[in-house]
Design a protein around this motif. Structure first.
Motif, PDB file in Angstrom:
ATOM      1  N   THR A   1       9.722  15.832  21.542  1.00  0.00           N
ATOM      2  CA  THR A   1       9.666  14.571  22.289  1.00  0.00           C
ATOM      3  C   THR A   1      11.059  14.084  22.642  1.00  0.00           C
ATOM      4  O   THR A   1      11.344  13.727  23.801  1.00  0.00           O
TER       5      THR A   1
ATOM      6  N   HIS B   1       7.139  18.039  16.526  1.00  0.00           N
ATOM      7  CA  HIS B   1       6.643  17.138  17.571  1.00  0.00           C
ATOM      8  C   HIS B   1       7.721  16.136  17.966  1.00  0.00           C
ATOM      9  O   HIS B   1       7.958  15.897  19.168  1.00  0.00           O
TER      10      HIS B   1
ATOM     11  N   GLU C   1      13.441  13.805  26.304  1.00  0.00           N
ATOM     12  CA  GLU C   1      13.882  12.476  26.759  1.00  0.00           C
ATOM     13  C   GLU C   1      15.397  12.342  26.864  1.00  0.00           C
ATOM     14  O   GLU C   1      15.899  11.280  27.215  1.00  0.00           O
TER      15      GLU C   1
END
Length: 286
Positions: free
Chosen positions: A42, A38, A46
């Protein structure tokens, strides 16, 4: 996920973003595979051109902290070692504790007579076989490496002490000289250490037995890894020679001296206990 991004390392150099390295560092925090995946997803989403490794580390730290504070604490280990500064004395105490838990009897800050002059020695350590002389080189600047001047200087001091020490009949032999740093060594420093038989211990040297490996092996995390203690509280504990999480577990009365509430004290001690029982650690992204 795009691994073509270049990241800016702490030295200012550019390097390709390594998904594999990010995953490995997160796994070593103790987080589950699901949490790691996860966080990686993420952060990958970004990324932007010339993001710094510090920014990636800070983002990963924040995401880990949301999951469990001990994961985040272990992930920030390298930064926590720098927080033992700026004087370097807490780092000497920390290295002394590493040796103590490795089976040595340790004395810190000793004056020892050499063949030519007296020397103030950072750590004098004894086991069942011999003595070792340990000098610590703390750098508050993460980009700074210990160059060849450091082992040259330490080796000359060790040789002067050893010449007189081993001439006495009533002592165990002084067999080894060590130089320990919280950063890295230059190639020349490593070459000289090998040639002069001076043991060099750095953040990532020697391979599989470096400073970071020893911390992990014994679960000897510095109190500066805590995400619950404030800077004032950490400074207070360091000034009382409490440098390890496991020391605070034994000397928990210091939290009363700091006026910590019972509720918060319980959370801090739970964090300390978790850090002492988890056996993996994070390697810095760069």
């Amino acid at each position: 996920m795009n691994e073509q991004f270049e990241v800016i390392k702490s030295t200012g150099e550019k390097a390709p973003f390594s998904l594999k390295k990010l995953k490995a560092s997160l796994k070593k925090s103790g987080a589950s595979r699901q949490v790691v995946e996860h966080i990686v997803q993420t952060i990958a989403n970004e990324l932007y051109p010339e993001i710094t490794t510090a920014e990636i580390h800070n983002r990963a730290f924040a995401l880990l902290k949301k999951e469990q504070s001990t994961f985040a604490s272990k992930y920030k280990l390298k930064k926590a070692i720098y927080e033992l500064g700026p004087t370097g004395f807490p780092f000497e105490r920390f290295v002394g504790q590493l040796l103590n838990y490795s089976g040595y009897t340790v004395e810190v800050g000793q004056i020892v007579q050499g063949f030519c002059v007296k020397h103030e020695i950072d750590i004098l350590a004894e086991n069942s076989d011999c003595f070792i002389l340990v000098e610590c080189k703390f750098h508050s600047d993460k980009t700074k490496k210990s160059n060849v001047k450091d082992p040259l200087y330490i080796h000359s001091r060790f040789s002067d002490v050893q010449k007189l020490w081993n001439g006495a009949d009533d002592k165990k032999l002084l067999k080894e000289g060590w130089l320990v740093t919280n950063t890295r060594f230059t190639a020349d420093a490593l070459q000289y250490g090998s040639c002069a038989k001076l043991f060099l211990l750095g953040w990532n040297h020697p391979k599989d037995n470096a400073l970071k490996d020893r911390i992990d092996r014994f679960g000897l995390y510095p109190i500066t890894v805590s995400t619950l203690l404030t800077k004032r509280e950490k400074d207070f504990l360091l000034s009382r020679d409490v440098v390890l999480c496991r020391q605070l577990l034994g000397d928990r009365f210091f939290l009363d001296h700091l006026g910590v509430s019972d509720t918060r004290k319980k959370k801090i001690l739970e964090e300390m206990k978790m850090l002492c029982t988890l056996n993996n650690m994070q390697d810095a992204i760069d």
